[in-house]
Design an enzyme around this catalytic site. Structure first.
Site, short mmCIF file in Angstrom:
data_model
loop_
_atom_site.label_atom_id
_atom_site.label_comp_id
_atom_site.label_asym_id
_atom_site.label_seq_id
_atom_site.Cartn_x
_atom_site.Cartn_y
_atom_site.Cartn_z
N SER A 21 0.83 -1.22 0.00
CA SER A 21 0.00 0.00 0.00
C SER A 21 0.86 1.26 0.00
O SER A 21 0.57 2.23 -0.72
CB SER A 21 -0.89 0.02 1.25
OG SER A 21 -1.81 -1.03 1.20
N ARG A 25 1.57 4.21 -3.07
CA ARG A 25 1.33 5.63 -2.78
C ARG A 25 2.61 6.46 -2.92
O ARG A 25 2.55 7.64 -3.25
CB ARG A 25 0.73 5.77 -1.37
CG ARG A 25 -0.74 5.32 -1.31
CD ARG A 25 -1.16 5.02 0.10
NE ARG A 25 -2.59 4.76 0.27
CZ ARG A 25 -3.19 3.59 0.06
NH1 ARG A 25 -2.50 2.56 -0.40
NH2 ARG A 25 -4.49 3.45 0.26
N SER A 165 -13.39 1.68 3.32
CA SER A 165 -12.45 1.34 2.25
C SER A 165 -11.40 2.43 2.11
O SER A 165 -11.71 3.59 1.84
CB SER A 165 -13.20 1.21 0.91
OG SER A 165 -12.27 1.27 -0.16
N GLN A 167 -9.29 2.52 -0.25
CA GLN A 167 -9.15 2.87 -1.67
C GLN A 167 -10.15 3.95 -2.06
O GLN A 167 -9.81 4.89 -2.77
CB GLN A 167 -9.33 1.62 -2.53
CG GLN A 167 -8.17 0.63 -2.32
CD GLN A 167 -8.32 -0.65 -3.10
OE1 GLN A 167 -9.34 -0.90 -3.75
NE2 GLN A 167 -7.30 -1.48 -3.05
N ASP A 311 -7.16 -7.93 4.71
CA ASP A 311 -6.39 -8.79 3.79
C ASP A 311 -5.81 -10.02 4.50
O ASP A 311 -5.34 -10.95 3.84
CB ASP A 311 -5.25 -7.99 3.14
CG ASP A 311 -5.80 -6.88 2.24
OD1 ASP A 311 -6.96 -6.99 1.80
OD2 ASP A 311 -5.07 -5.90 2.01
N LYS A 338 -12.69 -8.86 -3.55
CA LYS A 338 -11.23 -8.73 -3.70
C LYS A 338 -10.82 -9.44 -4.99
O LYS A 338 -11.66 -9.65 -5.86
CB LYS A 338 -10.53 -9.31 -2.47
CG LYS A 338 -10.92 -8.62 -1.16
CD LYS A 338 -10.48 -7.17 -1.12
CE LYS A 338 -10.86 -6.49 0.19
NZ LYS A 338 -10.57 -5.05 0.18
N ARG A 342 -12.98 -14.01 -1.50
CA ARG A 342 -12.06 -14.65 -0.54
C ARG A 342 -12.79 -15.44 0.55
O ARG A 342 -12.17 -16.27 1.21
CB ARG A 342 -11.11 -13.61 0.08
CG ARG A 342 -10.04 -13.15 -0.88
CD ARG A 342 -9.09 -12.12 -0.28
NE ARG A 342 -8.04 -11.81 -1.25
CZ ARG A 342 -7.25 -10.74 -1.17
NH1 ARG A 342 -7.38 -9.87 -0.18
NH2 ARG A 342 -6.31 -10.54 -2.08
N ARG A 384 -3.04 -13.86 -2.08
CA ARG A 384 -3.18 -14.15 -0.64
C ARG A 384 -3.75 -15.56 -0.40
O ARG A 384 -3.39 -16.22 0.57
CB ARG A 384 -4.03 -13.08 0.05
CG ARG A 384 -3.43 -11.70 -0.15
CD ARG A 384 -3.70 -10.73 0.95
NE ARG A 384 -3.25 -9.40 0.52
CZ ARG A 384 -2.00 -8.96 0.64
NH1 ARG A 384 -1.07 -9.71 1.18
NH2 ARG A 384 -1.67 -7.75 0.20
O1 SPQ Z 1 -4.94 -3.47 -4.63
P1 SPQ Z 1 -5.85 -4.61 -4.30
O2 SPQ Z 1 -5.85 -5.60 -5.41
O3 SPQ Z 1 -7.23 -4.17 -3.94
O4 SPQ Z 1 -5.18 -5.31 -3.02
C1 SPQ Z 1 -5.67 -5.83 -1.78
C2 SPQ Z 1 -4.69 -7.00 -1.41
O5 SPQ Z 1 -5.10 -8.05 -0.88
O6 SPQ Z 1 -3.50 -6.80 -1.62
C3 SPQ Z 1 -7.12 -6.30 -1.79
F1 SPQ Z 1 -7.38 -7.20 -2.63
O7 SPQ Z 1 -5.47 -4.89 -0.71
C4 SPQ Z 1 -6.20 -3.65 -0.57
C5 SPQ Z 1 -7.02 -3.69 0.72
O8 SPQ Z 1 -7.91 -4.77 0.75
C6 SPQ Z 1 -5.19 -2.53 -0.52
C7 SPQ Z 1 -5.74 -1.27 0.02
C8 SPQ Z 1 -4.97 -0.02 -0.13
O9 SPQ Z 1 -3.75 -0.07 -0.36
O10 SPQ Z 1 -5.58 1.05 0.01
C9 SPQ Z 1 -6.93 -1.21 0.73
C10 SPQ Z 1 -7.79 -2.40 0.93
O11 SPQ Z 1 -8.88 -2.35 0.02
P2 SPQ Z 1 -10.25 -1.53 0.33
O12 SPQ Z 1 -11.16 -1.91 -0.80
O13 SPQ Z 1 -10.72 -2.06 1.65
O14 SPQ Z 1 -9.95 -0.12 0.35
#
Ligand code: SPQ
Length: 425
Positions: A21, A25, A165, A167, A311, A338, A342, A384
Site C-alpha cells: 500500500s 502511494r 475502504s 481505496q 487482507d 477482492k 475470498r 493471498r
Molecule cells: O490493490 P488490491 O488488489 O485491492 O489489493 C488488496 C490485497 O489483498 O493486496 C485487496 F485485494 O489490498 C487492498 C485492501 O484490501 C489494498 C488497500 C490499499 O492499499 O488502500 C486497501 C484495501 O482495500 P479496500 O477496498 O478495503 O480499500
C-alpha cells in the site's frame, strides 16, 4: 506446483518485502508533487510495477537504479495525456486511486485491468468522484473497467462513506487535492490511513479527527525521501506459520505497525499467540516481531477491527482451523470483492484439505482444531489465497499440489524462497 511440508519449526530471522500500500502511494505522491522523490525499499512486485507503468504513461520520469526509485514530480498540473489505455494489471489500489487523480486532469484517459480487476466494482469510487464533477464511465455503461475518464474541474464534497475502504477514501482525497474548496469525508470505520499520512509527509495539510477527515484543494505537495517498512500483510503468513508449527522461534525484521493495519496482531494475541514487538522505529512506524509456537484458541472477529485486518482474514481463517473451539468472522462482506471472493475461496480450498469452514453472508464459521490432509488446491489467481495454502501445506502429512502459484508474484515474488529458508524440508 508441489508445496513443501515442514519437518521442523520456523527458525531464524527474515526481512519481509516492503509494504504494498505504501509503495503504490510513494509513486503516486512522488508523481503529483513538485521536485524529486526518492523511495527506499520499494516493493518490486507486479502490483506496484503496474503503478510505475501507469505514471510513466502519464509522462512522469521514474528511474529504478537498482536500489532506490527516483521520481521527478510533475505536480498535478503537468501530467500528460496517455497515448494508450492505462493498464492497472491486477491492482485494485492502482486503478481506484489513479481514478481520483485522473478525474481532475484536463485530458481524456482510459484505464483497464486484467480479467480479475475488470470484474471488481468501481461505482464506489466513480459515484463520489462524479458528485465532485468528475466524468467517469464504465464498460458499456456498467461500473466495471475499462473506465473512461474525461478530465474535469472538480469541486469539494462532504461525503459519508457507505463502506470502510481505504481505496475509496484515497481516491476522494486525491480528487479533493485538485478540487475547489474543502472536502470532508466521514469514514464508516477507520481504514488504513497511509494516504492521509503521506499528504502530511509531502508537506500538505489535512485534518483527521477520529473518523472525520478534512482537506483543502489547491495544495502544492513537495517531493520527499520515503522509506517503506515491511508489509504486515506479508508478515501475516509467517506469524501464523510460526504460531502453528511446533518448535518455531522466528524474528521478522522492520515490519510496519501502523495501528490501522495491526488487527492481525490483536487477533492472534487474543487467540493465545506468543508475539512480541521489539526494536521500535517510531519514525517509520515499524518494529521487529518475535514469534514462538503457541496453542491457539478460537475467537470472534467483527466490527471496527475488520478493516484493520481485511487482507489477513484468509490466513487468520487457517489459524482458526487449528485453534480450539469455533471461530466466527462477521462484517467481512468486502472479502467477496477482492481479487477473488475470498470467503468462498478460503472455505472451498481449506475444506478440500479437511478443514470445517462454513461460509456466511458476511464471513465464516470455522470449527477447530481439524487435522489437515493432502490434496490438490487452487489459488483462484489470488496471491493471498495462494500463500495461505502454502502455509496450510506445511501442516499436512501428505503432499499438497497448488494450481496457479504464479499469482503470488502480485505482492511477494520471493515468497517460496523466503519461507523455505526458514524451515527444514
Ligand atoms: O490493490 P488490491 O488488489 O485491492 O489489493 C488488496 C490485497 O489483498 O493486496 C485487496 F485485494 O489490498 C487492498 C485492501 O484490501 C489494498 C488497500 C490499499 O492499499 O488502500 C486497501 C484495501 O482495500 P479496500 O477496498 O478495503 O480499500
Amino acid at each position: 506446483m508441489k508445496l513443501l511440508k515442514a519437518k521442523s519449526g520456523l527458525t531464524g530471522a527474515l526481512t519481509v518485502p516492503a509494504d504494498k500500500s505504501i509503495s503504490h502511494r510513494s509513486i503516486m505522491f512522488g508523481a503529483i508533487s513538485q521536485g524529486k522523490t526518492t523511495v527506499h525499499n520499494f516493493l518490486r512486485a507486479e502490483d506496484c510495477m503496474s503503478t510505475i507503468a501507469v505514471f510513466k504513461a502519464l509522462g512522469v520520469d521514474i528511474c529504478d537504479d537498482g536500489k532506490e526509485i527516483i521520481i521527478e514530480g510533475k505536480g498535478f498540473d503537468h501530467l500528460q495525456a496517455p497515448q494508450n489505455i492505462l493498464d492497472a494489471g491486477n491492482s485494485g489500489t492502482t486503478m481506484r486511486l489513479v481514478l481520483g487523480i485522473l478525474a481532475g486532469q484536463s485530458f481524456h484517459s482510459k484505464i483497464a485491468g486484467d480479467a480479475s480487476l475488470n470484474r471488481r466494482p468501481m461505482e464506489r469510487v466513480m459515484g463520489p468522484l462524479r458528485t465532485m464533477g468528475g466524468s467517469l464511465q464504465g464498460k458499456d455503461g456498467s461500473e466495471y473497467p475499462p473506465i473512461e475518464v474525461e478530465g474535469s474541474e472538480l469541486s469539494a464534497i462532504t461525503y459519508e462513506m457507505p463502506i470502510a475502504s481505504a481505496q475509496v477514501k484515497s481516491a476522494i482525497l486525491f480528487a479533493a487535492l485538485q478540487a475547489k474548496g474543502t472536502t470532508t469525508i466521514f469514514e464508516k470505520e477507520k481504514s488504513r490511513n497511509h494516504t492521509e499520512e503521506m499528504i502530511k509527509q509531502f508537506g500538505g495539510e489535512i485534518t483527521v479527527d477520529d473518523k472525520t477527515i478534512t482537506v483543502a484543494g489547491g495544495q502544492q505537495l513537495i517531493g520527499q525521501e520515503v522509506t517503506v517498512p515491511g508489509d504486515i500483510s506479508s508478515a501475516a503468513f509467517y506469524l501464523v506459520a510460526a504460531s502453528l508449527i511446533p518448535n518455531s522461534n522466528l524474528q521478522l525484521n522492520h515490519v510496519g505497525i501502523n495501528p490501522t493495519r495491526t488487527g492481525i496482531l490483536d487477533v492472534l494475541k487474543e487467540m493465545g499467540a506468543d508475539i512480541q514487538q521489539v526494536a521500535l522505529d517510531k519514525q517509520n512506524q515499524a518494529a521487529d516481531l518475535l514469534i514462538k509456537t503457541a496453542d491457539l484458541k478460537a475467537t470472534e472477529i467483527s466490527g471496527e477491527i475488520i478493516p484493520r485486518l481485511i487482507d489477513e482474514l484468509p490466513i487468520i481463517a487457517l489459524a482458526a482451523t487449528q485453534a480450539e473451539g469455533t471461530t466466527v468472522i462477521r462484517d467481512a462482506q468486502e472479502l467477496k470483492v477482492k481479487e477473488t471472493n475470498r470467503i468462498d475461496a478460503t472455505a472451498q480450498e481449506l475444506n478440500k484439505l479437511g478443514a470445517k469452514i462454513e461460509t456466511t453472508e458476511d464471513g465464516m464459521i470455522i470449527h477447530g482444531p481439524t487435522p489437515l490432509h493432502g490434496g490438490s488446491v487452487e489459488s483462484h489467481g489470488d496471491h493471498r489465497i495462494g500463500m495461505m495454502l502454502q502455509i496450510a501445506a506445511l501442516l499436512t502429512k501428505d503432499p499438497v499440489e497448488l494450481n496457479n502459484p504464479e499469482a503470488i508474484n502480485i505482492s511477494y515474488p520471493n515468497f517460496f524462497t523466503d519461507l523455505y529458508s526458514l524451515i527444514e524440508a
